[in-house]
Design an enzyme around this catalytic site. Structure first.
Site, mmCIF file in Angstrom:
data_model
loop_
_atom_site.group_PDB
_atom_site.id
_atom_site.type_symbol
_atom_site.label_atom_id
_atom_site.label_comp_id
_atom_site.label_asym_id
_atom_site.label_seq_id
_atom_site.Cartn_x
_atom_site.Cartn_y
_atom_site.Cartn_z
ATOM 1 N N LYS A 84 -29.916 -17.684 23.170
ATOM 2 C CA LYS A 84 -28.882 -17.513 22.093
ATOM 3 C C LYS A 84 -28.017 -18.843 22.071
ATOM 4 O O LYS A 84 -27.738 -19.252 22.946
ATOM 5 C CB LYS A 84 -28.180 -16.387 22.825
ATOM 6 C CG LYS A 84 -27.175 -15.409 21.955
ATOM 7 C CD LYS A 84 -26.617 -14.303 22.804
ATOM 8 C CE LYS A 84 -26.069 -13.326 21.866
ATOM 9 N NZ LYS A 84 -25.254 -12.254 22.536
HETATM 10 C C1 E4P Z 1 -23.892 -9.549 20.929
HETATM 11 O O1 E4P Z 1 -24.885 -10.243 21.078
HETATM 12 C C2 E4P Z 1 -22.756 -9.723 21.493
HETATM 13 O O2 E4P Z 1 -23.055 -9.972 22.934
HETATM 14 C C3 E4P Z 1 -21.753 -8.475 21.307
HETATM 15 O O3 E4P Z 1 -22.194 -7.607 20.324
HETATM 16 C C4 E4P Z 1 -20.394 -8.538 21.331
HETATM 17 O O4 E4P Z 1 -19.572 -7.491 21.185
HETATM 18 P P1 E4P Z 1 -18.114 -7.322 21.151
HETATM 19 O O5 E4P Z 1 -17.666 -7.850 19.733
HETATM 20 O O6 E4P Z 1 -17.908 -6.037 21.217
HETATM 21 O O7 E4P Z 1 -17.644 -8.153 22.606
#
Ligand code: E4P
Length: 219
Positions: A84
């Site tokens: 990522k």
């Molecule tokens: C995606 O890969 C992220 O980890 C995640 O969806 C972020 O979500 P949040 O905005 O609820 O922290």
């Protein structure tokens, strides 16, 4: 459509994986912090529970640092771990190099169609637009998914759109209707999507009547 879990909590992952429809897991530095566990140890455990892509995020801000971390994660963790990478110019450069090396990536923190398309040009396996965080600013995050899917339909793009930062079941329903390839959500939303009061009430009635069939010796 692929359904991913957005968590680093292995108990939640085991519970949802047992349903048989879990396609992958996304983690991020905040979710790792919440787990209170060692980063590589918890990602290794997750990758052994779910055979789909498990996103592990690099934390370096420069391209060389991202590449070094990505290669190390790939060499130390199970095969299904993907990298990522934040959607920055440095992240874009790292994504291109990793793509050329055959390493799958998930470009994260995407808030515009231009960012999504540029990450796709760099060869990202997934791009992650964050719906809920746009909603938090008073705008409709779902418009971004609609705009990206519309743009994708005009080109021959293999990068999958991974809707992220999903906060409620309606987000998921809209993602399904817009044809998002993948969505990542907390366990709570997985459960909300599978629950319906009429299913529960209907089952209660069937079980009550079946008890009477049994009591009558007709089972
Ligand atoms: C995606 O890969 C992220 O980890 C995640 O969806 C972020 O979500 P949040 O905005 O609820 O922290």
């Amino acid at each position: 459509m692929e359904f991913f879990l957005d968590t680093a909590d292995v108990d939640e992952i085991r519970e949802i994986a047992a349903w048989g429809i879990l396609d992958g897991v996304t983690t991020n530095p905040s979710l790792i912090k919440k787990s209170g566990r060692d980063f590589k140890e918890v990602v290794r455990e997750i990758a052994n529970i779910c055979s789909g892509p498990i996103s592990a995020e690099v934390t370096a801000m420069d391209t060389a640092g991202m590449l070094q971390q990505a290669r190390q994660l790939k060499s130390e963790l199970p095969e299904n771990v993907i990298i990522k990478i934040p959607c920055t110019p440095e992240g874009l450069a790292a994504t291109k190099v990793l793509t050329d090396e055959g390493i799958d990536t998930n470009v994260t923190l995407i808030f515009s169609t231009s960012q999504a398309l540029m990450a796709a040009k760099a060869g990202a396996t997934y791009v992650s637009p964050f719906i809920g965080r746009i909603d938090d600013t008073g705008h409709d995050g779902m418009n971004l998914i609609a705009e990206i899917m519309e743009t994708w339909s005009k080109y021959d793009i293999t990068t999958k759109v991974l809707a992220a930062s999903i906060r409620h079941p309606t987000h998921m329903l809209q993602c399904m209707q817009l044809g998002a390839h993948t969505a990542t959500m907390p366990a709570k939303i997985f459960k909300q999507l599978m629950t319906h009061p009429l299913t529960d009430r209907g089952l209660e009635g069937f079980m009550r009547d079946w008890a009477e069939v049994e009591a009558a010796g007709n089972a």
